[in-house]
Scaffold this active site. Structure first.
Site, PDB file in Angstrom:
ATOM      1  N   ASN A  99       0.881  -1.173   0.000  1.00  0.00           N
ATOM      2  CA  ASN A  99       0.000   0.000   0.000  1.00  0.00           C
ATOM      3  C   ASN A  99       0.920   1.224   0.000  1.00  0.00           C
ATOM      4  O   ASN A  99       1.447   1.610   1.043  1.00  0.00           O
ATOM      5  CB  ASN A  99      -0.877  -0.053   1.258  1.00  0.00           C
ATOM      6  N   ARG A 114      -2.492  -2.177  -3.504  1.00  0.00           N
ATOM      7  CA  ARG A 114      -3.699  -1.370  -3.302  1.00  0.00           C
ATOM      8  C   ARG A 114      -3.563  -0.104  -4.132  1.00  0.00           C
ATOM      9  O   ARG A 114      -2.548   0.587  -4.061  1.00  0.00           O
ATOM     10  CB  ARG A 114      -3.838  -1.004  -1.830  1.00  0.00           C
ATOM     11  N   HIS A 165     -12.792   2.711  -0.161  1.00  0.00           N
ATOM     12  CA  HIS A 165     -12.911   1.637   0.846  1.00  0.00           C
ATOM     13  C   HIS A 165     -13.597   0.400   0.275  1.00  0.00           C
ATOM     14  O   HIS A 165     -14.150  -0.416   1.037  1.00  0.00           O
ATOM     15  CB  HIS A 165     -13.716   2.086   2.089  1.00  0.00           C
ATOM     16  N   HIS A 199     -17.839   1.684   7.439  1.00  0.00           N
ATOM     17  CA  HIS A 199     -16.380   1.725   7.636  1.00  0.00           C
ATOM     18  C   HIS A 199     -16.064   3.066   8.296  1.00  0.00           C
ATOM     19  O   HIS A 199     -16.019   4.100   7.636  1.00  0.00           O
ATOM     20  CB  HIS A 199     -15.678   1.579   6.277  1.00  0.00           C
ATOM     21  N   ARG A 204     -11.828  15.511   7.500  1.00  0.00           N
ATOM     22  CA  ARG A 204     -12.607  15.898   6.314  1.00  0.00           C
ATOM     23  C   ARG A 204     -14.013  16.319   6.724  1.00  0.00           C
ATOM     24  O   ARG A 204     -14.613  15.700   7.616  1.00  0.00           O
ATOM     25  CB  ARG A 204     -12.704  14.745   5.324  1.00  0.00           C
ATOM     26  N   GLU A 263      -8.416  -5.647   4.863  1.00  0.00           N
ATOM     27  CA  GLU A 263      -8.239  -5.332   3.445  1.00  0.00           C
ATOM     28  C   GLU A 263      -7.071  -6.102   2.840  1.00  0.00           C
ATOM     29  O   GLU A 263      -7.117  -6.508   1.683  1.00  0.00           O
ATOM     30  CB  GLU A 263      -8.023  -3.819   3.287  1.00  0.00           C
TER      31      GLU A 263
HETATM   32  P1  AMP Z   1      -8.403   3.687  10.903  1.00  0.00           P
HETATM   33  O1  AMP Z   1      -8.326   4.817   9.932  1.00  0.00           O
HETATM   34  O2  AMP Z   1      -9.365   2.629  10.528  1.00  0.00           O
HETATM   35  O3  AMP Z   1      -7.047   3.154  11.301  1.00  0.00           O
HETATM   36  O4  AMP Z   1      -9.006   4.334  12.232  1.00  0.00           O
HETATM   37  C1  AMP Z   1      -8.285   5.289  12.969  1.00  0.00           C
HETATM   38  C2  AMP Z   1      -9.199   5.940  13.962  1.00  0.00           C
HETATM   39  O5  AMP Z   1      -9.882   4.958  14.769  1.00  0.00           O
HETATM   40  C3  AMP Z   1      -8.407   6.760  14.975  1.00  0.00           C
HETATM   41  O6  AMP Z   1      -8.155   8.028  14.502  1.00  0.00           O
HETATM   42  C4  AMP Z   1      -9.329   6.752  16.164  1.00  0.00           C
HETATM   43  O7  AMP Z   1     -10.191   7.850  16.011  1.00  0.00           O
HETATM   44  C5  AMP Z   1     -10.104   5.470  16.054  1.00  0.00           C
HETATM   45  N1  AMP Z   1      -9.690   4.493  17.053  1.00  0.00           N
HETATM   46  C6  AMP Z   1      -8.661   3.641  16.995  1.00  0.00           C
HETATM   47  N2  AMP Z   1      -8.584   2.905  18.121  1.00  0.00           N
HETATM   48  C7  AMP Z   1      -9.585   3.307  18.919  1.00  0.00           C
HETATM   49  C8  AMP Z   1     -10.057   2.932  20.201  1.00  0.00           C
HETATM   50  N3  AMP Z   1      -9.452   1.993  20.929  1.00  0.00           N
HETATM   51  N4  AMP Z   1     -11.154   3.582  20.696  1.00  0.00           N
HETATM   52  C9  AMP Z   1     -11.770   4.530  19.983  1.00  0.00           C
HETATM   53  N5  AMP Z   1     -11.363   4.921  18.753  1.00  0.00           N
HETATM   54  C10 AMP Z   1     -10.299   4.321  18.230  1.00  0.00           C
END
Ligand code: AMP
Length: 389
Positions: free
Chosen positions: A7, A84, A173, A199, A232, A376
């Site tokens: 990626n 990706r 996504h 997502h 965003r 993914e």
């Molecule tokens: P992703 O882009 O899927 O990696 O998601 C990242 C976002 O998930 C982070 O910026 C957090 O806002 C949220 N996140 C990750 N771990 C936790 C957690 N344990 N509790 C609440 N939010 C989380």
């Protein structure tokens, strides 16, 4: 088959080496700050500790060479490489083996995602040149949405403009939403036909999936559309751009940066783009953090209803990605606003993070609600096996 999933971003390169049959991840990591001072690789092997390796990475070619060198210690022959690709544009209804033609398509559609596609195309070319014996596969994040109904993808703009500039809803996504459909179907079988996949990560999108086909999604021409995200703004009146430009004196580039990088949870909370910080702030009584959460619940539940309307109903709803998998508070906040549609979460089943898929709805809920960790990389590896295996 062992697949290396790559990626690539403009200054980073994430990698994962996994066995498609056992789903075992032998090694994974991220090359960061490529072409910038202070580059390093965060690397982790099965059963090992995460290491930070300080290495000079002046360009992507050096990074890939380094990744292949470091993977030699794992001693698992690589059967194929899955890349990706953020934007497949008007060319990829599904993943495709890399050829001169498919690689040229990735570059042709790059103006739709210039920060990603050019770097991804370069990395694909480097892999092909350096390791000609290994096959490469392009897995566009837009492919799953390619065949959504025209009424969903077409923008009500003049036809000649739409045709000339390929302006339409592409979504994103797609690989995650496809994985969610597959895993949920495996769990629920015949009980699942109309699914809204949520997502919710730092980037966030919803997808309406009917019997495996995408019917609509919330991201548009670019990932800026739809939900409120970490930085965003999501959907707003397009005339906001003209107004800020003409009256506020902001350039188009300023507005692009503002809407993509300085908005969302970060802007409303005034604290952070990370939902954990926003939840903490709200718990301590910060009114701006509370408003950020309220807006997130409000918009997410509204758009879930929109996705359901695009299928004339839904029987299943799945939360996934960083926020969706980890925050029971966010899941409850969103679901609560959908009670009028018969959505009912069981607080005990909802409590805690998700390392495995599980149902979190109450027995008398009209819609089965689940939390399913997305994967993914596994989905990409499966495509590689299917196309090269
Ligand atoms: P992703 O882009 O899927 O990696 O998601 C990242 C976002 O998930 C982070 O910026 C957090 O806002 C949220 N996140 C990750 N771990 C936790 C957690 N344990 N509790 C609440 N939010 C989380």
């Amino acid at each position: 088959m062992n697949v290396l999933v790559i990626n690539a971003g403009s200054s980073s390169l994430k990698y994962q080496l996994l066995d498609v049959d056992t789903r075992e991840v032998y090694a994974k990591g991220n090359c960061e700050r490529i072409g910038i001072d202070g580059s390093f690789v965060g690397h982790e092997e099965l059963g090992g500790e995460k290491q930070k390796l300080e290495v000079e990475l002046p360009d992507h070619k050096t990074a890939i060479k380094y990744v292949f060198d470091i993977l030699k210690t794992v001693d698992k022959p690589i059967g194929g490489i899955g890349h990706r690709v953020v934007q497949g544009g008007w060319y990829f209804p599904e993943s495709a083996v890399v050829t001169d033609e498919t690689l040229a398509w990735v570059r042709e559609v790059a103006p739709l995602a210039p920060l990603h596609n050019y770097a991804e195309a370069d990395v694909i070319e480097i892999c092909r040149d350096m390791f000609p014996e290994i096959g490469n596969v392009i897995v566009p994040d837009t492919a799953f949405h390619y065949n959504m109904p025209e009424r969903a993808w077409r923008y009500a703009l003049p036809r000649d403009v739409v045709d000339k500039y390929h302006v339409r809803k592409y979504g994103a996504h797609g690989t995650s939403h496809r994985f969610i459909w597959r895993s949920t179907k495996e769990l629920l079988g015949d009980k699942c036909h109309k699914l809204v996949s949520c997502h919710l990560g730092s980037g966030a999108s919803l997808c309406a999936i009917e019997d495996g086909a995408c019917m609509d999604t919330t991201m548009g021409l670019t990932p800026l559309d739809g939900l409120i995200m970490g930085t965003r703004c999501g959907t707003l009146d397009p005339a906001t751009v003209f107004y800020l430009n003409r009256v506020g004196g902001y350039s188009i580039d300023d507005i692009d940066t503002m809407m993509n990088k300085q908005s969302g949870l970060l802007a409303v909370s005034g604290v952070s783009s990370d939902s954990r910080d926003v939840e903490d702030g709200a718990a301590k009584g910060d009114a701006n953090c509370q408003m950020a959460l309220d807006m997130f619940y409000y918009r997410t539940s509204q758009l879930i209803a929109e996705m359901a309307a695009s299928m004339e109903g839904f029987d299943t709803m799945v939360f996934t990605a960083g926020i969706g998998e980890n925050s029971d508070e966010m899941r409850a906040g969103v679901a609560e606003r959908l009670g009028w549609m018969g959505v009912k979460i069981d607080p005990e089943k909802n409590a805690g993070r998700a390392s495995e898929p599980r149902v979190i709805s109450a027995d008398d809920s009209a819609v089965t609600v689940l939390v399913v960790p997305t994967n993914e990389e596994y989905m990409i590896a499966l495509d590689v096996e299917e196309l090269l295996g």
